[in-house]
Scaffold this active site. Sequence first.
Site, PDB file in Angstrom:
ATOM      1  N   ASP A   1      19.514  17.979  39.130  1.00  0.00           N
ATOM      2  CA  ASP A   1      18.677  17.963  40.338  1.00  0.00           C
ATOM      3  C   ASP A   1      17.746  19.169  40.416  1.00  0.00           C
ATOM      4  OD1 ASP A   1      19.593  15.599  41.293  1.00  0.00           O
ATOM      5  OD2 ASP A   1      20.650  16.406  43.034  1.00  0.00           O
TER       6      ASP A   1
ATOM      7  N   HIS B   1      17.552  20.692  51.787  1.00  0.00           N
ATOM      8  CA  HIS B   1      18.912  20.713  51.229  1.00  0.00           C
ATOM      9  C   HIS B   1      19.353  22.095  50.747  1.00  0.00           C
ATOM     10  CE1 HIS B   1      19.083  16.411  51.514  1.00  0.00           C
ATOM     11  NE2 HIS B   1      18.141  16.213  50.610  1.00  0.00           N
TER      12      HIS B   1
ATOM     13  N   ASP C   1      13.425  12.325  56.983  1.00  0.00           N
ATOM     14  CA  ASP C   1      13.655  12.048  55.569  1.00  0.00           C
ATOM     15  C   ASP C   1      14.802  11.041  55.453  1.00  0.00           C
ATOM     16  OD1 ASP C   1      14.796  12.669  52.764  1.00  0.00           O
ATOM     17  OD2 ASP C   1      13.091  14.047  52.818  1.00  0.00           O
TER      18      ASP C   1
ATOM     19  N   HIS D   1      17.134  11.192  53.443  1.00  0.00           N
ATOM     20  CA  HIS D   1      18.344  11.963  53.152  1.00  0.00           C
ATOM     21  C   HIS D   1      18.655  12.894  54.333  1.00  0.00           C
ATOM     22  CE1 HIS D   1      16.544  10.892  49.235  1.00  0.00           C
ATOM     23  NE2 HIS D   1      17.793  10.794  48.820  1.00  0.00           N
TER      24      HIS D   1
ATOM     25  N   ASP E   1      10.462   8.980  52.241  1.00  0.00           N
ATOM     26  CA  ASP E   1      11.285   8.196  51.310  1.00  0.00           C
ATOM     27  C   ASP E   1      12.132   7.116  51.978  1.00  0.00           C
ATOM     28  OD1 ASP E   1      12.796  10.137  52.532  1.00  0.00           O
ATOM     29  OD2 ASP E   1      13.620  11.004  50.704  1.00  0.00           O
TER      30      ASP E   1
END
Length: 388
Positions: free
Chosen positions: A92, A134, A170, A172, A259
Amino acid sequence: MMIDSVFVFSNDLLKYKFNSHHPFNQRRLETTLDLIEKLGAINQEQMVQPRIATDEELLLIHDPNYINAVKLASVGQLSEHVAENYGLGTEDTPVFSNMHDASAFLVGGTLTAVDYVMTGKARHALNLGGGLHHGFRGKASGFCIYNDSSVAIKYMQEKYNARVLYVDTDAHHGDGVQWSFYDDPNVCTLSIHETGRYLFPGTGSINERGQGTGYGTKFNIPLDAFTEDESWLNAYTTALQEVAEFFKPDVILTQNGADSHYLDPLTHLSSTMKIYREIPKLAHKIAHQYCDGRWVAVGGGGYDIWRVVPRAWALIWLEMTENSNCSGSLPAEWVEKWQSKSPVPLPTEWDDPSDLYPPIPRKGEITEKNAQTVEKALYPIRNQKTIK
């Protein structure tokens, strides 16, 4: 003299690049700005250069050992074993040359936006290079090295004594920002995301409400996979209106990951451009209703960088500047310029076709489940039992 809105950008923001095949691709910034320019929707007075965040600013959130590790990794001097402890060198977040400076510019871009808004130089400010939600105090995660939103919120608290409402749309969960302020009653976080049952980072349940004096100021709306526009927007509008009325912020910071769209390759939601028209509209309204217009917006996720992100992100700027030139056809010269570089046919219209995807068989069940989730998430506000 106050100008209404500023757009933070320089080529330094494009240097945050893991590798050529990584899904996080800052070409999104170029295609979005070019679309805005082709519309004639921005002028030089509105363009602002980001600065690099200082170590002192990064230390508002991040651990000094972690910052040092990022600096060492930037010049190839961090061992693989130590890097792994800090979430660096993973699939990632691969290590790349000059990683510290590139990451600190993204943070500095958001701080630039904050200073323009909080000193009254601009009412609204947009840094699409930011939104790396994140990042943790001592660890990289989910494509994010430094967490610009967390640093910016702490900066607003310390420099401007502000009560901050952070709104994250988002797909996420905005985990890094939520945990940074989990026990802080003066920061309210609202994240509307795909349920963590199927998607990274796996957190963001309705029961994550904060702790200590911060209990009752953290809100999560985990939506079912395959959620469509109407259900998504119902969750967003209901939650944001009620949370803003409850918290009454001094400033709103929105994270605008793009997203949740059906075409995004990393998520499982079924929204279209309809939600990206409405997200900034309501944020704008809330900013004027509670914050004297103070609105800082950042980017975030969005991995269909050709068909989705430029349109979604351009709509934020068009809303900020109250420009209605966002219907019908996209500028032909924009499509022509980028089509040769795009691996997929580019859209020619602002809105998606009505047959973008086949009907979802579980639509009624998903809609009902999401409505129940919103009800449970907002229960403390509606029953006035939240510690404020």
